[in-house]
Write a protein that holds these residues in place. Sequence first.
Motif, PDB file in Angstrom:
ATOM      1  N   PHE A 155       0.839  -1.202   0.000  1.00  0.00           N
ATOM      2  CA  PHE A 155       0.000   0.000   0.000  1.00  0.00           C
ATOM      3  C   PHE A 155       0.871   1.248   0.000  1.00  0.00           C
ATOM      4  N   VAL A 158       2.680   1.563  -3.438  1.00  0.00           N
ATOM      5  CA  VAL A 158       1.861   1.978  -4.577  1.00  0.00           C
ATOM      6  C   VAL A 158       1.300   3.379  -4.380  1.00  0.00           C
ATOM      7  N   VAL A 159       0.688   3.640  -3.233  1.00  0.00           N
ATOM      8  CA  VAL A 159       0.100   4.955  -2.976  1.00  0.00           C
ATOM      9  C   VAL A 159       1.193   6.024  -2.943  1.00  0.00           C
ATOM     10  N   GLY A 160       2.376   5.653  -2.464  1.00  0.00           N
ATOM     11  CA  GLY A 160       3.461   6.622  -2.408  1.00  0.00           C
ATOM     12  C   GLY A 160       3.856   7.160  -3.762  1.00  0.00           C
ATOM     13  N   PHE A 162       1.862   8.133  -6.015  1.00  0.00           N
ATOM     14  CA  PHE A 162       0.981   9.253  -6.329  1.00  0.00           C
ATOM     15  C   PHE A 162       1.421  10.528  -5.598  1.00  0.00           C
ATOM     16  N   ALA A 235       9.191   4.704  -3.420  1.00  0.00           N
ATOM     17  CA  ALA A 235       8.154   5.559  -2.828  1.00  0.00           C
ATOM     18  C   ALA A 235       8.709   6.397  -1.686  1.00  0.00           C
ATOM     19  N   THR A 239       8.913  10.593  -1.432  1.00  0.00           N
ATOM     20  CA  THR A 239       7.987  11.283  -0.522  1.00  0.00           C
ATOM     21  C   THR A 239       8.681  11.938   0.661  1.00  0.00           C
ATOM     22  N   MET A 259       2.718  11.616   3.467  1.00  0.00           N
ATOM     23  CA  MET A 259       1.591  11.431   2.553  1.00  0.00           C
ATOM     24  C   MET A 259       0.272  11.877   3.155  1.00  0.00           C
ATOM     25  N   PHE A 260       0.029  11.556   4.422  1.00  0.00           N
ATOM     26  CA  PHE A 260      -1.289  11.763   5.016  1.00  0.00           C
ATOM     27  C   PHE A 260      -1.282  12.736   6.195  1.00  0.00           C
TER      28      PHE A 260
END
Length: 465
Positions: A155, A158-160, A162, A235, A239, A259-260
């Motif tokens: 997760f 992959v999300v990293g 973006f 990632a 980031t 990220m969040f």
Amino acid sequence: MNLMTATALVMGNIIGGGIFLLPASVAPFGTVSLLAFGVLTVGAVALALVFGRLAQRHPDTGGPYVYAREAFGDFAGFLSAWSYWTMTWVSNAALAVAAVGYVHVLLPGHASPGNDLLVALAALWLPALANFAGTRYVGAVQLISTVLKFIPLLFIAVVGLFFFDPHNLGRFHEGGGSAFGGMSAAAAILLYSYVGVESAAMSAGEVRDPERNVGRATVLGTVGAAVVYLLGTLAVFGTVAHTKLVHSTAPFSDAVDAMFGGHWGGTVVAAAAVISIIGALNGWTLMSAQSPYAAAKDGLFPAPFLTKRRGVPTVGVLAAVLLASALTVINYLSGAGGVFEILVLITTFSATVPYLLAAGAQIYFLLSGRRDKVCPARFVRDLTLALVAFGFTFWLVAGAGYAAIYQGVLFLFAGILVYAVMAARRAGRTREAEPESETDPATGAGDRTAGGAAGATETAAADAR
């Protein structure tokens, strides 16, 4: 174990606790470390394919030990088994100690030498209990732990992408010297990320349809681990700002926070790390028993290692967990952990000995005209893979460093004493089993039926050659 659990065994053993620190460890070398990771992945996949080929014709528990003994004889087989056994139980102690740091994040305020020791010992003995229950439970724990650690890591990976910002990347090559030197320095840290590719081959005797599933599980597990490693590292690089990453003690946590927002990433990553380490310990505890079990069947390890219950060599598991527990206690009693760190360095060299011998066995089988031992066709491809795997493993040895090689060789040679004792016992049993010679009192000539037959066979073989 079916294909899925065997694949989980490989992937779970490769992905331990180190992945959670790897991006920060290689960040000082620049993005050239990503290139180094790619090169190492090619070598690891080649080694995985070699183990798959060898397992097709030798689907027996013991993996590298079995191949080395078949190709080069008892002594080479013993060195492979001894080195692998040493590597497993010492690295288990290292994994248990590593788990303590992540438990501190989950349970802050409970740190003390006594509590830390209890946590480390629990990390060793809980997987051992699963092993005592049998391979079915080992496979179940491995499958669950692999899924639980694979999902959050994938997760983030992959999300990293973006949230990827090229401005966070450092230069291609940081520091002085050449780019190739930087890549080699990064590789020296990353080299041991793929230790564990042999896990399915080591437990081939407990895998369903091993001729097919061992090779598949080895490749699938290695490729799966490679995807997590490469995407995860990329990632984090994209980031977390490079200036912060080089000093980070929890790079994946920093990536989640970037990220969040917030600071909850540390807890999530710490939980994933604990699950990852327990899963790795579960698999490596089984590995620590398989090699001496295979060697004991041939009389090269003490007979008690043959004790097996529900597919698991229980004496091997018990011996490994006791030795790892002793090392863990030494680590905490000594404070600085000097002796413990020396033994951990030995494992970096010990892992390469069975790899080199297995790759060498593949080359021997192919060049000696015994291609049936690995694959009846595709000679050029198999030989190329074997040479790449041998080169990759040789790079592992070079990356271990002079101190690790020196200490590892000393520890390896200490096993010669064990081999001498076991070989002497085997020779004694062989002499006792041979029939007495019947000598003609008039001529002094012996009938020696068994010896005569053996001599005739050897003569015939020599004539044939």
